[in-house]
Scaffold this motif. Structure first.
Motif, PDB file in Angstrom:
ATOM      1  N   PHE A 490     -29.482  -9.528  25.780  1.00 53.66           N
ATOM      2  CA  PHE A 490     -30.563  -9.596  26.844  1.00 53.66           C
ATOM      3  C   PHE A 490     -31.757  -9.657  26.040  1.00 53.66           C
ATOM      4  CE2 PHE A 490     -29.604  -6.267  29.365  1.00 53.66           C
ATOM      5  CZ  PHE A 490     -30.467  -6.032  29.276  1.00 53.66           C
ATOM      6  N   GLU A 491     -32.344  -9.063  25.340  1.00 52.73           N
ATOM      7  CA  GLU A 491     -33.984  -8.632  25.176  1.00 52.73           C
ATOM      8  C   GLU A 491     -33.795  -8.299  23.327  1.00 52.73           C
ATOM      9  OE1 GLU A 491     -34.823  -4.902  26.652  1.00 52.73           O
ATOM     10  OE2 GLU A 491     -34.128  -4.038  24.922  1.00 52.73           O
ATOM     11  N   GLU A 492     -35.088  -8.629  22.607  1.00 52.15           N
ATOM     12  CA  GLU A 492     -34.931  -8.410  21.309  1.00 52.15           C
ATOM     13  C   GLU A 492     -35.797  -7.355  21.123  1.00 52.15           C
ATOM     14  OE1 GLU A 492     -38.716 -10.024  17.041  1.00 52.15           O
ATOM     15  OE2 GLU A 492     -37.672 -11.481  19.773  1.00 52.15           O
ATOM     16  N   GLY A 493     -34.922  -6.718  19.878  1.00 52.99           N
ATOM     17  CA  GLY A 493     -35.345  -5.084  19.551  1.00 52.99           C
ATOM     18  C   GLY A 493     -34.467  -4.716  18.331  1.00 52.99           C
ATOM     19  N   THR A 494     -34.427  -3.367  18.038  1.00 56.44           N
ATOM     20  CA  THR A 494     -33.926  -2.683  17.503  1.00 56.44           C
ATOM     21  C   THR A 494     -32.206  -2.226  17.767  1.00 56.44           C
ATOM     22  OG1 THR A 494     -35.232  -2.457  15.759  1.00 56.44           O
ATOM     23  CG2 THR A 494     -33.489  -1.519  15.012  1.00 56.44           C
ATOM     24  N   THR A 495     -31.070  -2.222  17.261  1.00 57.52           N
ATOM     25  CA  THR A 495     -29.769  -2.384  17.861  1.00 57.52           C
ATOM     26  C   THR A 495     -29.956  -0.524  17.624  1.00 57.52           C
ATOM     27  OG1 THR A 495     -28.794  -2.523  15.642  1.00 57.52           O
ATOM     28  CG2 THR A 495     -28.672  -3.419  17.901  1.00 57.52           C
ATOM     29  N   THR A 496     -28.664   0.176  18.323  1.00 57.12           N
ATOM     30  CA  THR A 496     -29.151   1.856  18.144  1.00 57.12           C
ATOM     31  C   THR A 496     -27.866   2.485  18.222  1.00 57.12           C
ATOM     32  OG1 THR A 496     -29.580   1.883  20.847  1.00 57.12           O
ATOM     33  CG2 THR A 496     -31.776   2.005  19.266  1.00 57.12           C
ATOM     34  N   GLY A 497     -27.251   3.547  17.599  1.00 58.58           N
ATOM     35  CA  GLY A 497     -26.105   4.276  17.695  1.00 58.58           C
ATOM     36  C   GLY A 497     -25.896   4.213  19.051  1.00 58.58           C
ATOM     37  N   TYR A 498     -26.896   5.043  19.974  1.00 57.32           N
ATOM     38  CA  TYR A 498     -26.451   5.188  21.029  1.00 57.32           C
ATOM     39  C   TYR A 498     -25.411   3.534  22.804  1.00 57.32           C
ATOM     40  CZ  TYR A 498     -27.194   6.570  25.889  1.00 57.32           C
ATOM     41  OH  TYR A 498     -27.225   6.775  28.027  1.00 57.32           O
ATOM     42  N   GLY A 499     -26.822   3.010  22.041  1.00 54.03           N
ATOM     43  CA  GLY A 499     -26.672   1.649  22.643  1.00 54.03           C
ATOM     44  C   GLY A 499     -24.402   0.666  22.212  1.00 54.03           C
ATOM     45  N   ILE A 500     -24.649   0.985  20.667  1.00 56.26           N
ATOM     46  CA  ILE A 500     -23.391   0.276  20.385  1.00 56.26           C
ATOM     47  C   ILE A 500     -22.372   1.056  21.412  1.00 56.26           C
ATOM     48  CG2 ILE A 500     -21.580  -0.465  18.771  1.00 56.26           C
ATOM     49  CD1 ILE A 500     -24.442  -1.359  17.087  1.00 56.26           C
ATOM     50  N   ARG A 528     -12.787  -9.672  27.501  1.00 56.47           N
ATOM     51  CA  ARG A 528     -12.415 -10.873  28.442  1.00 56.47           C
ATOM     52  C   ARG A 528     -12.875 -12.441  28.498  1.00 56.47           C
ATOM     53  NH1 ARG A 528     -12.757  -6.807  33.998  1.00 56.47           N
ATOM     54  NH2 ARG A 528     -11.388  -5.364  32.817  1.00 56.47           N
ATOM     55  N   GLU A 529     -12.493 -13.032  29.476  1.00 51.23           N
ATOM     56  CA  GLU A 529     -13.074 -14.732  28.740  1.00 51.23           C
ATOM     57  C   GLU A 529     -14.601 -15.188  29.105  1.00 51.23           C
ATOM     58  OE1 GLU A 529     -10.354 -17.473  31.017  1.00 51.23           O
ATOM     59  OE2 GLU A 529      -8.414 -16.561  30.986  1.00 51.23           O
ATOM     60  N   MET A 530     -14.765 -14.674  29.400  1.00 51.61           N
ATOM     61  CA  MET A 530     -15.894 -14.955  30.305  1.00 51.61           C
ATOM     62  C   MET A 530     -17.468 -13.904  29.326  1.00 51.61           C
ATOM     63  SD  MET A 530     -15.488 -11.655  31.809  1.00 51.61           S
ATOM     64  CE  MET A 530     -15.089 -12.293  33.383  1.00 51.61           C
ATOM     65  N   ASP A 531     -18.373 -14.565  29.246  1.00 52.54           N
ATOM     66  CA  ASP A 531     -19.977 -14.075  28.342  1.00 52.54           C
ATOM     67  C   ASP A 531     -20.060 -13.396  28.871  1.00 52.54           C
ATOM     68  OD1 ASP A 531     -19.006 -15.805  26.001  1.00 52.54           O
ATOM     69  OD2 ASP A 531     -20.796 -17.436  27.089  1.00 52.54           O
ATOM     70  N   ILE A 532     -20.843 -12.184  28.625  1.00 56.34           N
ATOM     71  CA  ILE A 532     -21.514 -10.544  28.863  1.00 56.34           C
ATOM     72  C   ILE A 532     -22.814 -10.715  27.936  1.00 56.34           C
ATOM     73  CG2 ILE A 532     -21.481  -8.569  29.445  1.00 56.34           C
ATOM     74  CD1 ILE A 532     -18.301  -8.506  29.892  1.00 56.34           C
ATOM     75  N   ASP A 533     -23.981 -10.170  29.901  1.00 55.02           N
ATOM     76  CA  ASP A 533     -25.473 -10.547  28.206  1.00 55.02           C
ATOM     77  C   ASP A 533     -24.800  -8.864  28.121  1.00 55.02           C
ATOM     78  OD1 ASP A 533     -26.694 -12.665  28.018  1.00 55.02           O
ATOM     79  OD2 ASP A 533     -26.304 -12.964  30.147  1.00 55.02           O
ATOM     80  N   ILE A 534     -25.499  -7.834  27.435  1.00 54.43           N
ATOM     81  CA  ILE A 534     -25.523  -6.333  27.133  1.00 54.43           C
ATOM     82  C   ILE A 534     -26.689  -6.141  26.501  1.00 54.43           C
ATOM     83  CG2 ILE A 534     -22.908  -6.370  27.375  1.00 54.43           C
ATOM     84  CD1 ILE A 534     -23.128  -6.421  23.982  1.00 54.43           C
ATOM     85  N   ASN A 535     -26.819  -4.659  26.132  1.00 53.75           N
ATOM     86  CA  ASN A 535     -27.919  -4.562  26.086  1.00 53.75           C
ATOM     87  C   ASN A 535     -28.218  -3.045  24.618  1.00 53.75           C
ATOM     88  OD1 ASN A 535     -30.786  -3.374  24.698  1.00 53.75           O
ATOM     89  ND2 ASN A 535     -30.954  -2.489  27.170  1.00 53.75           N
ATOM     90  N   PRO A 536     -28.108  -3.485  23.514  1.00 55.95           N
ATOM     91  CA  PRO A 536     -27.363  -3.244  22.371  1.00 55.95           C
ATOM     92  C   PRO A 536     -28.636  -1.868  21.802  1.00 55.95           C
ATOM     93  CG  PRO A 536     -27.576  -5.179  21.332  1.00 55.95           C
ATOM     94  CD  PRO A 536     -27.670  -5.350  23.054  1.00 55.95           C
ATOM     95  N   CYS A 537     -30.000  -1.998  22.778  1.00 46.72           N
ATOM     96  CA  CYS A 537     -30.413  -2.226  21.942  1.00 46.72           C
ATOM     97  C   CYS A 537     -31.343  -0.229  22.429  1.00 46.72           C
ATOM     98  CB  CYS A 537     -31.638  -2.879  21.476  1.00 46.72           C
ATOM     99  SG  CYS A 537     -31.662  -3.941  20.739  1.00 46.72           S
ATOM    100  N   LYS A 538     -30.352   0.222  23.623  1.00 45.78           N
ATOM    101  CA  LYS A 538     -30.447   1.012  24.426  1.00 45.78           C
ATOM    102  C   LYS A 538     -31.005   2.528  23.700  1.00 45.78           C
ATOM    103  CE  LYS A 538     -29.187   2.009  28.992  1.00 45.78           C
ATOM    104  NZ  LYS A 538     -27.929   2.425  29.838  1.00 45.78           N
ATOM    105  N   GLN A 539     -32.153   2.958  24.286  1.00 50.61           N
ATOM    106  CA  GLN A 539     -32.366   3.982  23.766  1.00 50.61           C
ATOM    107  C   GLN A 539     -31.314   5.421  24.948  1.00 50.61           C
ATOM    108  OE1 GLN A 539     -34.064   4.791  21.228  1.00 50.61           O
ATOM    109  NE2 GLN A 539     -35.279   3.220  20.520  1.00 50.61           N
ATOM    110  N   LYS A 540     -31.181   6.357  23.859  1.00 46.08           N
ATOM    111  CA  LYS A 540     -31.334   7.524  25.057  1.00 46.08           C
ATOM    112  C   LYS A 540     -32.307   8.099  24.971  1.00 46.08           C
ATOM    113  CE  LYS A 540     -27.369  11.746  24.526  1.00 46.08           C
ATOM    114  NZ  LYS A 540     -27.065  12.054  23.551  1.00 46.08           N
ATOM    115  N   HIS A 541     -32.394   8.988  26.197  1.00 44.50           N
ATOM    116  CA  HIS A 541     -34.107   9.270  26.854  1.00 44.50           C
ATOM    117  C   HIS A 541     -33.862  10.762  27.023  1.00 44.50           C
ATOM    118  CE1 HIS A 541     -35.276   5.816  27.039  1.00 44.50           C
ATOM    119  NE2 HIS A 541     -34.431   5.049  27.982  1.00 44.50           N
ATOM    120  N   VAL A 542     -34.397  11.287  26.190  1.00 42.17           N
ATOM    121  CA  VAL A 542     -35.269  12.724  26.396  1.00 42.17           C
ATOM    122  C   VAL A 542     -35.378  13.464  28.495  1.00 42.17           C
ATOM    123  CG1 VAL A 542     -35.772  14.649  25.088  1.00 42.17           C
ATOM    124  CG2 VAL A 542     -35.686  13.049  24.285  1.00 42.17           C
ATOM    125  N   THR A 543     -34.858  14.819  28.016  1.00 46.93           N
ATOM    126  CA  THR A 543     -35.704  14.678  29.627  1.00 46.93           C
ATOM    127  C   THR A 543     -35.576  16.249  29.507  1.00 46.93           C
ATOM    128  OG1 THR A 543     -33.164  16.170  30.432  1.00 46.93           O
ATOM    129  CG2 THR A 543     -32.988  13.146  30.235  1.00 46.93           C
TER     130      THR A 543
END
Length: 608
Positions: A490-500, A528-543
């Motif tokens: 659902f957005e443009e970006g570069t995929t991350t291992g964490y996101g996938i 499942r049968e329906m389409d799902i919007d996902i974000n494979p570019c999600k980063q793991k944030h430092v705390t």
């Protein structure tokens, strides 16, 4: 009537991978066409990159050898029915066929297709049982299968009295009987000269020749190939070019005949010879080249109608123009119409949109070879879901039916038959061949879309399938499509291992880390049968509690990568395949998430 006794014209026809190209290579080697240090296993007749990679013949090739002062013009034809346009034309040029059959596999679906075409033209057959050195050969059974096939296809008495030659093409050996001792292919060459009739026609009558094939040459332009049916042709001669509606004056440039793998220039060629001509820039396939003073047309070339169509459009994704050289509608249009001039089984139509073209052909392989060729030439396109071409006859909707042959181990037979049952297939017969079950079906062409990948999955890679066009029959009813939805970025970006990693339990991924994606791009298959919007570019944030790498190493399931054919089979009606010289991506037709959601909502309201 005259006979050109020093000439024979013959085509080699067979199922895919039964060895016809290898046989021609061996004939060339034994005719001293090759230099002595040539690579023994090099398939010289398969000259295109795609042909070498896939091990199939796509375009027919002409060659000629001399034996006992007789010239043999030999044409290597495609074995796959998707290239039936090529087969159809080649059989116009010859007087006989070598029917090549594998000694283990026996008669296969495409053997049937090409042989039927040969019988329609009353051509003399010679049966060649090849690969006799295979450990699992079953020569006597294969001979019975061939006889049954000849009877089934309505062969006349003369055709049923066919000679058989036994060969090991790779070793360059031929025998008239399995008990003979042989070290070369002379028994096969002797059989060709004895059995195949020499060309008959009028040597001194006005010229007649049908344009069978067109080729493009960077230096001399358009090259016209065909067989002279009557009379003679000379370089520099003025001729009449006859199409359906008109007669044009044209001048022949140079005249070439074939010697080995090369074209050789000659001043004059006569009745029966296969020639290549330059200078005829306005010639089209099926035109008659005739004497200018006495123009008489020959029947044109009839080719099987297309059964499958796809849309070719300008790439509209956010990555458009980044990887390809030819990206505009003008580029795509010019290339498609140029292809349609030489590829007689192809139809190209303009649509309501200036950026989209409807391209119809003989099957998925036929069209995917065109797409693959174009992407290698630097084109970028987006391709729609394959659709079958229906006919309306007397108010009834007819659809193309294919003759399908499936070979599976006995353990997987039930799975394959269950899958084909859902796709409206009707079983014709079943036999056991070399430990495999060979089952023949009649199935709607649309039922085959996506079946190849399903067969390979359900049989763990052990299933084999081949199919040829059978007939048009009344519409068989609805066939269920793909049962699973898409995972859409659902957005443009570069995929991350964490996101996938966090999305793996949703379904099967088509992407890997550090891959660029855009909104609306399909990155996986939902479980499942329906389409799902996902974000494979999600980063793991430092705390302030931990670093981003403090957790244990993530484990990613290997993604599913698709070939071009698999991608075309996979997509749904609202999806496209984006094809560029370096990438094949799946995407939604409508990229915007909100617009897509509204369209789906409206569709559900309409259904209710």
């Amino acid at each position: 009537m005259g006979i050109n006794k020093n000439l024979r014209n013959i085509a080699i026809i067979a199922h895919v991978d039964h060895g016809k190209t290898t046989l021609i290579d061996s004939l060339l080697k034994q005719s001293h066409i090759f230099r002595e240090n040539a690579v023994v296993n090099e398939r010289v007749m398969d000259s295109g990159d795609l042909e070498r990679e896939r091990g199939i013949t796509i375009l027919s090739k002409n060659t000629a050898i001399h034996y006992k002062n007789i010239k043999l013009n030999i044409v290597d034809t495609p074995g796959h029915s998707d290239f039936g346009g090529e087969v159809e034309r080649i059989l116009n040029m010859v007087d006989g066929v070598l029917l090549l059959v594998d000694s283990s596999e026996g008669v296969m679906s495409q053997t049937r297709y090409v042989l039927r075409k040969a019988f329609e033209r009353k051509l003399k057959p010679i049966v060649v049982i090849n690969k006799i050195d295979k450990p699992d050969s079953r020569i006597e059974e294969v001979e019975d299968e061939i006889l049954d096939l000849f009877i089934e296809l309505g062969a006349d008495d003369e055709q049923l009295n066919f000679p058989i030659v036994y060969t090991a093409a790779k070793a360059g050996i031929a025998k008239k009987s399995m008990d003979d001792d042989s070290h070369d292919l002379k028994p096969l060459l002797d059989t060709i000269i004895e059995e195949i009739p020499a060309p008959e026609g009028e040597l001194d009558a006005p010229l007649q020749m049908v344009v069978t094939t067109l080729e493009a040459d960077d230096y001399v332009g358009k090259i016209v190939i065909g067989r002279i049916q009557r009379g003679k042709i000379k370089s520099g001669e003025v001729v009449a070019l006859m199409s359906d509606s008109e007669i044009k004056k044209a001048k022949v440039g140079k005249v070439y005949t074939y010697e080995g793998l090369n074209r050789v220039e000659t001043d004059e060629a006569t009745m029966g010879d296969i020639v290549a001509l330059t200078g005829l820039t306005e010639a089209s396939i099926g035109d008659t080249i005739a004497d200018f003073e006495n123009p008489e047309a020959l029947p044109g070339i009839r080719v099987d109608e297309p059964t499958l169509s796809m849309t070719f459009g300008v790439n509209t994704s956010p990555f458009a123009g980044k990887e390809g050289q030819f990206v505009t509608s003008r580029h795509i249009r010019d290339r498609l119409f140029k292809e349609a001039q030489t590829n007689v089984a192809l139809r190209v139509e303009e649509t309501d949109s200036a950026d989209v073209f409807k391209v119809s052909g003989r099957g998925e392989l036929h069209l995917s070879i065109l797409i693959e060729t174009m992407r290698r030439e630097g084109y970028e396109m987006q391709i729609g879901k394959p659709e079958v071409v229906y006919k309306i006859v007397d108010g009834k909707k007819l659809e193309p039916i294919e003759f399908l042959t499936v070979e599976v181990p006995p353990d997987y037979m039930g799975t394959a038959m269950e899958s084909l049952g859902r796709r409206k297939a009707e079983m014709i017969d079943m036999t056991e061949v070399a430990g495999y079950m060979r089952i023949n079906f009649l199935i709607p062409a649309r039922g085959l879309i996506g079946f190849r990948s399903e067969l390979l999955t359900s049989t763990r890679g052990n299933g084999i399938m081949n199919h040829v066009f059978h007939s048009y029959e009344p519409y068989k009813g609805d066939i269920p499509g793909r049962s699973r939805g898409s995972l859409v970025a659902f957005e443009e970006g570069t995929t991350t291992g964490y996101g996938i990693f966090n999305l793996q339990d949703r379904g099967v991924m088509f992407i890997e880390p550090n891959q660029k994606v855009y909104e609306g791009m399909i990155v996986g298959e939902n479980s499942r049968e329906m389409d799902i919007d996902i974000n494979p570019c999600k980063q793991k944030h430092v705390t302030n509690m931990r670093s981003s790498s403090s957790d244990e190493a993530i484990r990613l399931v290997p993604p599913r990568f698709m070939s071009l054919e698999q991608a075309l089979e996979y997509i749904n009606d609202d999806e496209l395949v984006e094809v560029t010289p370096t990438s094949i991506r799946l995407r939604k037709t409508v990229l915007d998430r909100a617009t897509r959601g509204r369209a789906a909502k409206n569709a559900r309201k309409t259904e209710n």
